[in-house]
Design an enzyme around this catalytic site. Structure first.
Site, PDB file in Angstrom:
ATOM      1  N   SER A 122       0.815  -1.211   0.000  1.00 41.19           N
ATOM      2  CA  SER A 122       0.000   0.000   0.000  1.00 41.19           C
ATOM      3  C   SER A 122       0.851   1.263   0.000  1.00 41.19           C
ATOM      4  O   SER A 122       1.955   1.294   0.566  1.00 41.19           O
ATOM      5  CB  SER A 122      -0.897   0.001   1.240  1.00 41.19           C
ATOM      6  OG  SER A 122      -1.510   1.255   1.434  1.00 41.19           O
ATOM      7  N   GLU A 124       0.320   3.506   1.813  1.00 42.62           N
ATOM      8  CA  GLU A 124       0.365   3.938   3.206  1.00 42.62           C
ATOM      9  C   GLU A 124       1.726   3.685   3.842  1.00 42.62           C
ATOM     10  O   GLU A 124       2.009   4.208   4.914  1.00 42.62           O
ATOM     11  CB  GLU A 124      -0.726   3.244   4.009  1.00 42.62           C
ATOM     12  CG  GLU A 124      -2.144   3.655   3.648  1.00 42.62           C
ATOM     13  CD  GLU A 124      -2.457   5.103   3.993  1.00 42.62           C
ATOM     14  OE1 GLU A 124      -1.798   5.662   4.895  1.00 42.62           O
ATOM     15  OE2 GLU A 124      -3.360   5.669   3.360  1.00 42.62           O
ATOM     16  N   TYR A 146      -1.842   0.494  10.170  1.00 44.39           N
ATOM     17  CA  TYR A 146      -2.036  -0.144   8.869  1.00 44.39           C
ATOM     18  C   TYR A 146      -0.775  -0.013   8.016  1.00 44.39           C
ATOM     19  O   TYR A 146      -0.264  -1.001   7.470  1.00 44.39           O
ATOM     20  CB  TYR A 146      -3.234   0.493   8.157  1.00 44.39           C
ATOM     21  CG  TYR A 146      -3.488  -0.047   6.771  1.00 44.39           C
ATOM     22  CD1 TYR A 146      -4.339  -1.129   6.566  1.00 44.39           C
ATOM     23  CD2 TYR A 146      -2.887   0.532   5.650  1.00 44.39           C
ATOM     24  CE1 TYR A 146      -4.577  -1.632   5.284  1.00 44.39           C
ATOM     25  CE2 TYR A 146      -3.120   0.043   4.372  1.00 44.39           C
ATOM     26  CZ  TYR A 146      -3.965  -1.038   4.201  1.00 44.39           C
ATOM     27  OH  TYR A 146      -4.183  -1.527   2.932  1.00 44.39           O
TER      28      TYR A 146
END
Length: 319
Positions: A122, A124, A146
């Site tokens: 991701s 992220e 996350y």
């Protein structure tokens, strides 16, 4: 015949990948938490997929499943989703999004080191990125449980690739959407509510910061990149992104315009729903995937929005 085991099969990405691999003649094993529940959620044209129970916390079960099916490829989509839930259960997120990937890699190493593995990573992992666009060499700086868990999974992928010689890849995915996106995501919320407004089922749509920008691509294009990663001569990690950004405001304008409506009449900004702004624009540079894999996104921004709105209208008009 090639075979692929897909975890998280019933999610947006798992379904698109299953369709792609069926077209290419694969035998597909869908690794899911609950087989009966998954059977109810899979579209009719994917009923050919073989379902098997898969527990991200049980490495011995993973070994047993891999030993039985002996897939040539494994794609991991099973994870806590991003978005509003990125902070809800830090320990659970760390276990499922992080440690579970290490368990999967170890199970593959034990069963058959030649199995090729692709991890859905991701954007992220970059968190509060200081430069833009982000590349595979951008400094990682996750700012949520996350993102931290995804980064741990990427690190283990690289370790197993370098230490054991395994074919393990991380696809660093930027935002990717489709009509199968969950309603908890802002894109699907916009298209769903716009269709309801068009049909007279609701009157207003409340959103956070309309000027937030994202790199939005089509999920079908994203999983195609992941498949290409496992067909390459050597394993590596790749950014998967469009390289373009669009604001939530643009998304609203495009969605409502498709329905013959002016978004300004119906969309209300809600300051309490604002998320913290990023120091740098989150947009991916997928040059490496384009040059090494020959990958190119096929669905543009407007086509993606129109696809999602059209699907909403078809769905709501059946109710």
């Amino acid at each position: 015949m090639k075979s692929a085991l897909i975890t998280g099969l019933t999610g947006q990405d798992g379904l698109y990948l299953a369709e792609l691999l069926l077209e290419k003649g694969y035998r597909i094993i869908g690794a899911v938490r609950d087989v009966l529940s998954a059977e109810r959620r899979i579209p009719a044209h994917l009923k050919i997929v073989e379902l098997v129970e898969w527990d991200m916390l049980d490495q011995q079960k993973m070994i047993e499943v891999l030993s039985h099916y002996r897939p040539t490829e494994v794609y991991n989509f099973a994870a806590y989703s991003s978005g509003v839930g990125m902070y809800d259960d830090p320990v659970g997120i760390g276990d499922v999004n992080g440690l579970a990937v290490a368990r999967t890699l170890e199970a593959i190493r034990i069963v058959d080191i030649k199995i090729r593995f692709c991890q859905a990573s991701s954007r992220e992992i970059f968190g509060a990125a200081l430069d833009s666009p982000q590349t595979e060499d951008t400094l990682v700086n996750p700012r949520s449980p996350y993102g931290a868990a995804k980064l741990y999974a990427d690190s283990m992928n690289r370790i197993y690739r370098e230490h054991y010689g395994m074919y393990a890849c991380s696809a660093i995915l930027f935002n990717h959407e489709s009509p199968r996106r969950g309603l908890e995501f802002v894109t699907r919320k916009i298209t769903h509510e716009a269709a309801k407004i068009k049909l007279g089922l609701t009157k207003e749509l409340h959103l956070g910061n309309l000027d937030t920008e994202r790199d939005w691509g089509f999920a079908g294009d994203t999983v195609h990149a992941m498949w290409l990663m496992l067909q390459h001569t050597h394993a590596d990690d790749y950014i998967v992104a469009t390289g373009e950004t669009h604001s939530v405001r643009e998304f609203c304008e495009c969605a409502f315009e498709y329905l013959g409506l002016d978004y300004r009449t119906y969309v209300r900004e809600n300051a309490s729903a604002y998320r913290p702004s990023e120091p740098a624009l989150l947009v991916g540079n997928a040059s490496k995937a384009k040059q090494s894999l020959g990958w190119m996104p096929q669905v543009g921004f407007r086509a993606l929005v129109h696809m999602m709105v059209a699907a909403e209208m078809r769905s709501l008009e059946k109710i």
